[in-house]
Design an enzyme around this catalytic site. Structure first.
Site, PDB file in Angstrom:
ATOM      1  N   ASP A 129      22.598  79.979  35.045  1.00  0.00           N
ATOM      2  CA  ASP A 129      22.958  79.076  36.142  1.00  0.00           C
ATOM      3  C   ASP A 129      22.223  79.580  37.388  1.00  0.00           C
ATOM      4  OD1 ASP A 129      24.361  77.017  37.244  1.00  0.00           O
ATOM      5  OD2 ASP A 129      26.315  78.006  37.207  1.00  0.00           O
ATOM      6  N   GLU A 183      30.930  67.199  36.184  1.00  0.00           N
ATOM      7  CA  GLU A 183      32.116  67.981  36.569  1.00  0.00           C
ATOM      8  C   GLU A 183      33.054  67.151  37.442  1.00  0.00           C
ATOM      9  OE1 GLU A 183      31.466  71.984  37.972  1.00  0.00           O
ATOM     10  OE2 GLU A 183      33.553  72.200  38.599  1.00  0.00           O
ATOM     11  N   GLU A 217      22.319  72.519  40.049  1.00  0.00           N
ATOM     12  CA  GLU A 217      23.289  71.557  40.594  1.00  0.00           C
ATOM     13  C   GLU A 217      22.563  70.535  41.473  1.00  0.00           C
ATOM     14  OE1 GLU A 217      26.598  73.420  42.587  1.00  0.00           O
ATOM     15  OE2 GLU A 217      27.049  74.697  40.863  1.00  0.00           O
ATOM     16  N   ASP A 248      27.581  80.561  37.475  1.00  0.00           N
ATOM     17  CA  ASP A 248      27.809  81.267  38.743  1.00  0.00           C
ATOM     18  C   ASP A 248      29.303  81.286  39.089  1.00  0.00           C
ATOM     19  OD1 ASP A 248      28.124  78.657  39.573  1.00  0.00           O
ATOM     20  OD2 ASP A 248      26.631  78.746  41.179  1.00  0.00           O
ATOM     21  N   SER A 249      30.140  80.681  38.213  1.00  0.00           N
ATOM     22  CA  SER A 249      31.593  80.850  38.328  1.00  0.00           C
ATOM     23  C   SER A 249      31.947  82.330  38.183  1.00  0.00           C
ATOM     24  CB  SER A 249      32.313  80.036  37.251  1.00  0.00           C
ATOM     25  OG  SER A 249      31.755  80.304  35.980  1.00  0.00           O
ATOM     26  N   LYS A 299      20.274  76.054  34.658  1.00  0.00           N
ATOM     27  CA  LYS A 299      21.062  74.894  35.129  1.00  0.00           C
ATOM     28  C   LYS A 299      20.907  74.778  36.651  1.00  0.00           C
ATOM     29  CE  LYS A 299      25.738  74.830  35.348  1.00  0.00           C
ATOM     30  NZ  LYS A 299      25.940  74.640  36.804  1.00  0.00           N
TER      31      LYS A 299
HETATM   32  O1  KIV Z   1      29.392  78.098  36.810  1.00  0.00           O
HETATM   33  C1  KIV Z   1      30.021  77.442  35.984  1.00  0.00           C
HETATM   34  O2  KIV Z   1      30.970  77.928  35.339  1.00  0.00           O
HETATM   35  C2  KIV Z   1      29.662  76.046  35.789  1.00  0.00           C
HETATM   36  C3  KIV Z   1      30.463  75.254  34.806  1.00  0.00           C
HETATM   37  C4  KIV Z   1      31.737  74.847  35.429  1.00  0.00           C
HETATM   38  C5  KIV Z   1      29.726  74.090  34.296  1.00  0.00           C
HETATM   39  O3  KIV Z   1      28.767  75.575  36.406  1.00  0.00           O
END
Ligand code: KIV
Length: 275
Positions: free
Chosen positions: A81, A179, A112, A42-43, A110
């Site tokens: 994510d 992280e 969090e 989600d970056s 993924k």
């Molecule tokens: O969204 C992302 O890029 C991440 C990584 C930093 C692990 O969660």
């Protein structure tokens, strides 16, 4: 090399190589280069869409890009994510949305850490969805962690992270992102767990590493965290190429005859008579 799965990652003896990826073309390149996991992170909210917060990215945007990455990869494991809206906003909807990521071609999701993380991970795993955990600096809830700061620097906060890591392993996650935590703590957590830890700003003691693709290639200039290493600065190469393109358009060097289409000589002669 065969298709990577949650199980092959979990039992991998050598280090796990993960990069974020958001589109078909890069997925193809990274997959061919042997990356183990393509994380549709989600970056993307920051580096592709220019948003300030990862929480702002929509489920639809994440699903569309997951589809593109899955189409571009053959052997890498694709991890979607889960954006804030897909599980933190309403944890009861987590299975529904995780299944959408699997339908889009992801091999796992993924999650969090957040206050209802245990509930969410338990439900996903019960529904046979492979889950990667993520602790330490969790950007979706960074506002609750004092901002984008290194986590686990005090005894209390470090013990809390050790506890979270153990809970997630016991719940059955196949790997765990660490992280922005001190390298000593990351190494300790790694030694305590059987599943691989994948570090970002967590030192070299982890069993794998991840970087954001646009940081790694020097394409994202707004923030440059200390842990980023730019392996090739494509921003310099891109702006050089654009300047050359512009010069060659202006001096008539682009396109040349082999980059152009031509008309049959007879047809052209007939046409000229009419003009
Ligand atoms: O969204 C992302 O890029 C991440 C990584 C930093 C692990 O969660």
């Amino acid at each position: 090399m065969n298709k990577r799965t949650a199980n092959s990652i979990k039992t991998k003896k050598s280090k796990v190589v993960m990069l974020t990826c958001y589109d078909y073309a890069f997925a193809h390149i990274l997959d061919e280069a042997g990356v183990d996991i393509l994380l549709v992170g989600d970056s993307m909210a920051n580096v592709v869409l220019g948003l300030e917060e990862t929480r702002k990215i929509s489920i639809k945007e994440m699903l569309n890009h997951t589809k593109a990455v899955a189409l571009g990869s053959k052997e890498a494991m694709v991890v979607g994510d889960m954006p804030y809206a897909a599980y933190q906003k309403n944890p009861k909807k987590c299975v529904y949305y995780a299944k959408k990521f699997i339908e889009a071609g992801a091999d796992g999701v993924k999650i969090e850490w957040f206050k209802e993380c245990k509930y969410v991970v338990k439900r996903l795993i019960k529904n046979k969805i492979p889950v990667m955990g993520h602790i330490g600096l969790t950007p979706q809830t960074a506002h609750l962690l004092g901002g984008f700061k290194v986590q686990g620097k005090t005894k209390k906060s470090a013990l809390n992270l050790i506890k979270q890591a153990k809970i997630l392993e016991d719940l059955g996650v196949f790997s765990l992102v660490l992280e922005c935590i001190p390298h000593q703590l990351a190494s300790h957590i790694t030694k305590q767990l059987k599943i691989p830890t994948i570090g970002i700003g967590a030192g070299s003691g982890c069993r794998g590493q991840v970087l954001v693709l646009y940081d790694f290639l020097g394409l994202y200039k707004r923030i440059r965290p200390k842990f980023v290493r730019v392996y090739k600065d494509l921003s310099i190469q891109t702006s050089d190429a654009v300047r050359q393109f512009s010069n060659e358009i202006n001096n008539g060097k682009f396109p040349n005859i082999s980059e152009s289409f031509s008309m049959d000589a007879t047809q052209w002669r007939h046409l000229r008579k009419e003009l």
